[in-house]
Scaffold this active site. Structure first.
Site, mmCIF file in Angstrom:
data_model
loop_
_atom_site.group_PDB
_atom_site.id
_atom_site.type_symbol
_atom_site.label_atom_id
_atom_site.label_comp_id
_atom_site.label_asym_id
_atom_site.label_seq_id
_atom_site.Cartn_x
_atom_site.Cartn_y
_atom_site.Cartn_z
ATOM 1 N N ASP A 12 3.059 -0.467 12.071
ATOM 2 C CA ASP A 12 1.901 -1.204 11.569
ATOM 3 C C ASP A 12 1.935 -2.676 11.941
ATOM 4 O O ASP A 12 0.945 -3.389 11.746
ATOM 5 C CB ASP A 12 1.795 -1.050 10.048
ATOM 6 N N GLN A 18 4.112 10.452 7.581
ATOM 7 C CA GLN A 18 3.408 10.632 6.317
ATOM 8 C C GLN A 18 3.413 12.071 5.825
ATOM 9 O O GLN A 18 3.621 12.333 4.636
ATOM 10 C CB GLN A 18 1.981 10.101 6.447
ATOM 11 N N ARG A 46 -4.601 1.857 18.537
ATOM 12 C CA ARG A 46 -4.380 0.415 18.462
ATOM 13 C C ARG A 46 -3.849 -0.179 19.767
ATOM 14 O O ARG A 46 -4.021 -1.380 20.000
ATOM 15 C CB ARG A 46 -3.431 0.097 17.297
ATOM 16 N N LYS A 91 -3.278 5.958 14.531
ATOM 17 C CA LYS A 91 -3.607 5.316 13.259
ATOM 18 C C LYS A 91 -5.126 5.296 13.101
ATOM 19 O O LYS A 91 -5.819 6.190 13.577
ATOM 20 C CB LYS A 91 -2.996 3.911 13.223
ATOM 21 N N LYS A 125 0.835 -1.205 0.000
ATOM 22 C CA LYS A 125 0.000 0.000 0.000
ATOM 23 C C LYS A 125 0.870 1.255 0.000
ATOM 24 O O LYS A 125 0.601 2.212 -0.736
ATOM 25 C CB LYS A 125 -0.926 -0.012 1.218
ATOM 26 N N SER A 126 1.916 1.254 0.807
ATOM 27 C CA SER A 126 2.788 2.425 0.909
ATOM 28 C C SER A 126 3.446 2.747 -0.426
ATOM 29 O O SER A 126 3.528 3.907 -0.840
ATOM 30 C CB SER A 126 3.861 2.183 1.970
ATOM 31 N N GLY A 180 -5.131 7.734 5.531
ATOM 32 C CA GLY A 180 -4.275 8.764 6.109
ATOM 33 C C GLY A 180 -3.111 9.085 5.187
ATOM 34 O O GLY A 180 -2.686 10.236 5.069
#
Length: 457
Positions: free
Chosen positions: A334, A180, A365, A361, A20-21, A104
């Site tokens: 993650d 990010q 979490r 996140k 995904k990144s 995000g």
């Protein structure tokens, strides 16, 4: 959707989706480029599809294979190719607000890029996104000469608006705990005339900054990062040219079949493993090997062979210094959900430290994993900046129950994996399990192909 998970034995070979990144970075840079780019093995998850829609709003054209989506009926049998006709010099602000959905990464990446324009733009997202902090992003925009503010009550969450252009010939000073938005400003500088200096006082998630640097350098954007990650420079402008790139497999997704095999006493082979070093989450292999996990990474064949021991024996912290399994999670946050589940099967105490970033996140979490694992019999507690799990060989003391995913994809997948290691006759029911499609489309289908036995209830 509710999914039931119970004791199962896995076997066979399995592949995980593209990263995904990497996919989101590829889409944004391809959109900035002149010409037509081809992205092979992209991740067709909800977050990446939100990025597709967003870059279309700013002038790019994206072609996906017919029928490809995060929720289409079957997993792809071969890597897909997404074609992106970049907006290049015709890049523009959107005609309406940008809805990032649950992403995000999209929000933090694209906002700085669009702040290079003179004009106003508004970002929003789903219920989860509208609980995530953007005060650090707003502050950064304002430091660089933009005008940004939250439209939400309290002034720290989306929706938010901003007006550019920002001035690259300034120095941005920020903590950098979230990587990010730093990556976003790094990509944005490719459009500006000058050198942006970024000073980070407390950088976390540093492998993702390295990933952005690798991507920028691959398209000709000069970038430097100091050894301690506290000083970053990027120089523009650069007329990015179209490219053909293959997205590597997603280490964040690898964690789930890996942990599932370990705690269910199974042997599997995970194929298509990325050995480039561009993803910090590959550290999970070394971390679990420290407590006795039998994992063989064949970098020539790009495979991981995971051999879980019968009865889940052999995972122990006893041979470590002071008999405690200590993990600093900030470089690969993650992995927190999968690692917390694995720790329930590690004999002894596991202390996962530097967890602050994990609270920012899709949900908190740390609190969420503590709350839901306790429902299943885990001995787990929160510290000031840590998660402490008192595990037992074979996961002794764990039992079934109904748990919440909080619509967080990584929580849903980790709790589903835990069910595979429960005693016979026990099961876990995971609510809102469809959230897995955010990062791992067809997760349950893929896992069932090697014997997981997940069932919709």
């Amino acid at each position: 959707m509710k999914i039931s998970s119970q004791k199962s034995k896995l076997s066979g070979r399995v592949s995980v989706p593209g990263s995904k990144s990497h996919t989101i970075r590829a889409l944004i840079l391809a959109s900035l480029a002149e010409g037509t780019s081809h992205i092979k093995n992209p991740l067709p998850s909800n977050d990446c599809l939100s990025t597709v829609q967003a870059v279309k709003q700013i002038g790019a054209e994206v072609s996906l294979p017919e029928g490809q989506s995060a929720t289409s009926g079957t997993a792809a049998s071969s890597p897909a190719v997404w074609t992106v006709r970049g907006a290049g010099k015709n890049l523009h602000l959107p005609d309406s607000l940008i809805d990032v959905g649950n992403s995000g990464s999209l929000m933090y990446f694209l906002c700085p890029v669009l702040s290079t324009f003179a004009g106003e733009c508004t970002f929003t997202g789903d219920e989860s996104i509208c609980k995530r902090p953007v005060n650090h992003l707003i502050d950064a925009l304002n430091q660089l000469g933009g005008k940004a503010s939250s439209l939400a009550e309290g002034g720290v969450t989306p929706p938010f608006k901003f007006c550019g252009p920002i001035d690259v010939n300034k120095t941005l000073t920020t903590d950098g705990k979230l990587s990010q938005y730093i990556s976003g400003f790094m990509m944005a500088t490719s459009r500006l005339n000058g050198t942006l200096h970024i000073n980070l006082t407390d950088p976390k998630e540093t492998p993702y900054l390295t990933m952005t640097k690798i991507w920028l350098e691959s398209v000709g954007v000069p970038c430097t990062i100091s050894e301690d990650f506290k000083k970053i420079t990027v120089t523009g402008p650069v007329a990015i040219k179209a490219f053909d790139k293959t997205v590597p497999s997603d280490w964040e997704a690898v964690a789930f079949p890996l942990v599932a095999a370990l705690i269910s006493g199974s042997e599997i082979v995970i194929e298509g493993i990325d050995g480039s070093g561009s993803q910090g989450d590959d550290k999970i292999v070394e971390v679990l090997q420290r407590v006795g996990a039998d994992i063989n990474w064949n970098k020539e064949d790009c495979t991981l062979t995971v051999r879980g021991r019968e009865g889940v024996k052999g995972l122990s912290a006893k041979n470590l210094p002071d008999g405690v399994f200590r993990v600093t999670i900030s470089p690969f946050p993650d992995a927190i959900c999968a690692l917390a589940v694995a720790a329930c099967f590690v004999e002894g105490t596991t202390v996962i430290t530097d967890v602050e970033i994990c609270r920012k996140k899709e949900t908190d979490r740390i609190w969420a994993m503590k709350t839901e694992l306790r429902k299943l019999g885990a001995d787990i507690e929160e510290g000031d900046d840590c998660l402490i799990i008192h595990g037992h060989e074979g996961g002794a003391g764990l039992h079934g129950g109904e748990v919440e995913s909080y619509k967080d994809h990584r929580i849903a997948m980790s709790l589903a994996c835990l069910g595979l290691g429960l005693p016979a006759g026990e099961s876990v029911i995971i609510n809102d399990a469809e959230s897995c499609s955010v990062s791992f489309p067809h997760f349950f289908e893929v896992m069932n192909s090697i014997g997981a036995g997940f069932k919709e209830v």
